[in-house]
Design an enzyme around this catalytic site. Structure first.
Site, short mmCIF file in Angstrom:
data_model
loop_
_atom_site.label_atom_id
_atom_site.label_comp_id
_atom_site.label_asym_id
_atom_site.label_seq_id
_atom_site.Cartn_x
_atom_site.Cartn_y
_atom_site.Cartn_z
N ARG A 116 53.30 37.14 43.75
CA ARG A 116 53.19 38.06 42.48
C ARG A 116 53.60 39.47 42.71
O ARG A 116 52.50 40.39 42.62
CB ARG A 116 51.83 37.57 42.00
CG ARG A 116 51.80 36.16 41.51
CD ARG A 116 50.49 35.62 41.03
NE ARG A 116 50.58 35.83 39.63
CZ ARG A 116 49.48 35.06 38.85
NH1 ARG A 116 48.34 34.61 39.56
NH2 ARG A 116 49.59 35.43 37.46
N GLN A 121 57.80 39.83 38.39
CA GLN A 121 57.17 39.73 37.01
C GLN A 121 57.82 38.88 36.00
O GLN A 121 57.26 37.92 35.24
CB GLN A 121 56.56 40.91 36.49
CG GLN A 121 55.46 41.40 37.12
CD GLN A 121 54.80 42.93 36.49
OE1 GLN A 121 55.40 43.41 35.59
NE2 GLN A 121 53.73 43.32 37.16
N ASP A 124 57.23 35.24 36.47
CA ASP A 124 55.74 34.79 36.80
C ASP A 124 55.39 33.72 35.83
O ASP A 124 54.75 34.16 34.65
CB ASP A 124 54.93 36.28 36.80
CG ASP A 124 53.53 35.85 37.06
OD1 ASP A 124 53.16 34.81 37.35
OD2 ASP A 124 52.77 36.74 37.46
N TYR A 221 44.27 39.07 43.67
CA TYR A 221 43.56 37.92 43.40
C TYR A 221 41.99 38.24 43.89
O TYR A 221 41.64 38.84 44.90
CB TYR A 221 43.61 36.49 44.13
CG TYR A 221 45.17 35.94 43.55
CD1 TYR A 221 45.04 35.47 42.25
CD2 TYR A 221 46.14 36.07 44.32
CE1 TYR A 221 46.40 34.83 41.62
CE2 TYR A 221 47.42 35.43 43.58
CZ TYR A 221 47.30 34.82 42.50
OH TYR A 221 48.43 34.42 41.81
P1 NAD Z 1 43.34 33.40 38.61
O1 NAD Z 1 43.56 32.50 37.51
O2 NAD Z 1 43.33 33.18 39.87
O3 NAD Z 1 41.82 33.84 38.40
C1 NAD Z 1 41.24 34.14 37.22
C2 NAD Z 1 39.84 35.29 37.20
O4 NAD Z 1 39.03 34.80 37.70
C3 NAD Z 1 40.61 36.17 38.11
O5 NAD Z 1 40.40 37.56 37.39
C4 NAD Z 1 39.32 36.47 38.98
O6 NAD Z 1 39.05 37.86 39.63
C5 NAD Z 1 38.15 35.70 38.58
N1 NAD Z 1 37.21 35.13 39.08
C6 NAD Z 1 37.05 34.51 40.44
N2 NAD Z 1 36.04 34.38 40.59
C7 NAD Z 1 35.42 34.56 39.94
C8 NAD Z 1 33.68 34.71 39.53
N3 NAD Z 1 33.18 34.07 40.65
N4 NAD Z 1 33.11 35.11 38.64
C9 NAD Z 1 33.94 35.65 37.84
N5 NAD Z 1 35.24 35.99 37.66
C10 NAD Z 1 35.69 35.19 38.84
O7 NAD Z 1 44.07 34.90 38.66
P2 NAD Z 1 45.26 35.25 37.43
O8 NAD Z 1 44.75 35.41 36.15
O9 NAD Z 1 46.31 34.34 37.71
O10 NAD Z 1 45.51 36.97 38.25
C11 NAD Z 1 44.54 37.70 38.56
C12 NAD Z 1 45.01 39.00 38.97
O11 NAD Z 1 46.35 38.70 39.93
C13 NAD Z 1 45.84 39.58 37.79
O12 NAD Z 1 44.88 39.92 36.65
C14 NAD Z 1 46.35 40.61 38.14
O13 NAD Z 1 45.72 41.76 38.69
C15 NAD Z 1 46.92 39.96 39.32
N6 NAD Z 1 48.40 39.54 39.16
C16 NAD Z 1 49.49 40.67 39.54
C17 NAD Z 1 50.72 40.29 39.24
C18 NAD Z 1 51.67 41.34 39.63
O14 NAD Z 1 52.91 40.92 39.24
N7 NAD Z 1 51.42 42.37 40.43
C19 NAD Z 1 51.05 39.30 38.45
C20 NAD Z 1 50.18 38.46 38.08
C21 NAD Z 1 48.77 38.71 38.29
#
Ligand code: NAD
Length: 359
Positions: A116, A121, A124, A221
């Site tokens: 990621r 992107q 993704d 993450y």
């Molecule tokens: P995910 O589906 O793995 O997790 C969902 C959310 O759950 C995350 O925001 C995580 O912090 C949260 N979480 C985990 N444990 C928790 C807890 N105990 N209590 C509350 N919340 C908790 O994550 P996702 O949505 O696929 O992606 C997360 C982050 O990854 C994005 O918000 C972004 O910052 C990053 N990301 C980056 C790119 C990139 O291109 N750079 C692309 C996609 C995502």
């Protein structure tokens, strides 16, 4: 080079890996072969594929086969040495499938394993499908609640807005917040990554301070909480949850079971008519009482553990996924032939079995 698009066979899977609009966007020299009826469930007719330049036929003999779900054993048996496979191959659970594909000389690319990084992107697929799931989760909450989401002032009285708590403000959670806000709910949210507090506020929601701050990995993450932190989070949430009409839980740690955030006691503390939409149901659920794939009633509280929500909005879910897949195909093709650049971080990172394709 030929790109094959089979009809999905997994129960309840209504998406298709490539939509007609994307056929013309593929690199020069890529011909698309679509199985008849492949787009039917997502409202893309065979005629639309043909009009876009695809042919109808056997997708399994193509150089690259693009699927949504991992192939069944029967499907995998149709793949031959030198072919490539793209899809949500579920690397954590499909070791046996990968052993078979590797033995057959198939190069397989898992959409979940695409790094990621910023350059990736457009590819993704986790994000594109999480966007659909988050949106749908808010709609499910609105639909299952026995009350309005917005505030209403009518001659028959004033209705206060519903209060929604979104736990986990990643891609799906942020979309759930935005959608619930548009429907008029008062939204609060929590995530263990403090960096998302600003994004939550920019959507017009309140960021809850539960006194629990987790760490963020290099990939953005969350790291898994310690048992002590998790217990503190459960206790804090339990104290606050009774104020809310709906919970939408999306918390996840890649490669791990979903963290249990909402205990059975916390559910018992909710008012009858309250709703929990547990988007983490697929990986065990964020709520202790969630039943995977089912919708249950626990003392008047509705707990929705439905899985594969993107498949319930197959047209747009497929459209977004299709663009993700086309962007990956671009990296696998050179001069109209299958020629993955193995030095490319995205190609290398997403590859789960490899044959020396056209090396
Ligand atoms: P995910 O589906 O793995 O997790 C969902 C959310 O759950 C995350 O925001 C995580 O912090 C949260 N979480 C985990 N444990 C928790 C807890 N105990 N209590 C509350 N919340 C908790 O994550 P996702 O949505 O696929 O992606 C997360 C982050 O990854 C994005 O918000 C972004 O910052 C990053 N990301 C980056 C790119 C990139 O291109 N750079 C692309 C996609 C995502």
């Amino acid at each position: 080079m030929r790109l094959g698009v089979p009809k999905e066979v997994a129960p309840g899977e209504r998406r298709v890996a490539l939509v007609p609009d994307t056929v013309g966007r593929l690199p020069d020299g890529v011909d698309v072969v679509v199985e008849a009826g492949a787009g039917e469930e997502s409202a893309f007719a065979d005629d639309a594929y043909v009009a876009a330049g695809a042919t109808l036929g056997d997708p399994w003999s193509a150089d690259v086969v693009a699927k949504v779900a991992a192939p069944t054993a029967d499907e995998a048996a149709r793949l031959r040495s030198g072919q490539a496979l793209i899809g949500f191959l579920d690397p954590a659970a499909n070791g046996e499938l990968f052993a078979r594909l590797a033995a057959a000389g198939v190069s397989a690319f898992a959409l979940e394993a695409i790094p990621r990084i910023t350059r990736a992107q457009p590819l993704d697929a986790l994000s594109s499908q999480a966007t659909v799931a988050g949106y749908k989760a808010a709609l499910l909450a609105a639909d299952r609640l026995p009350r309005f989401l917005p505030m209403l002032s009518t001659a028959a009285g004033t209705i206060p807005p519903a209060k929604v708590l979104v736990i986990g403000a990643g891609v799906a959670g942020l979309q759930a917040i935005a959608t619930a806000r548009r429907l008029g709910a008062v939204v609060s949210a929590f995530d263990v990554r403090p960096a998302v507090a600003e994004q939550v506020r920019s959507l017009g929601a309140t960021f809850l301070d539960l006194g629990v701050v987790g760490e963020e990995t290099e990939g953005g993450y969350a790291r898994e909480l310690t048992p002590e932190q998790q217990a503190a989070q459960q206790a804090e949430l339990q104290a606050r949850i009774p104020q809310f009409d709906a919970l939408i839980t999306t918390a996840a740690i890649p490669g791990r079971p979903a963290p249990k955030l909402v205990t059975a006691d916390a559910v018992r503390g909710m008012r009858p008519g309250s709703v929990i939409i547990d988007l983490a149901a697929e990986t065990g659920g964020n709520c202790e009482l969630t039943q995977r794939g089912r919708e249950i009633d626990e003392g008047g509280v509705t707990i929705v553990g439905l899985t594969n929500l993107p498949s319930t909005m197959p047209t747009h879910a497929s459209q977004l996924l299709s663009r993700n897949i086309a962007s990956l195909v671009e990296l696998l093709v050179r001069d109209g032939a299958l020629a993955p650049d193995w030095d490319d971080e995205i190609v290398n990172g997403s590859c789960v079995t490899r044959q020396a394709v056209a090396a």
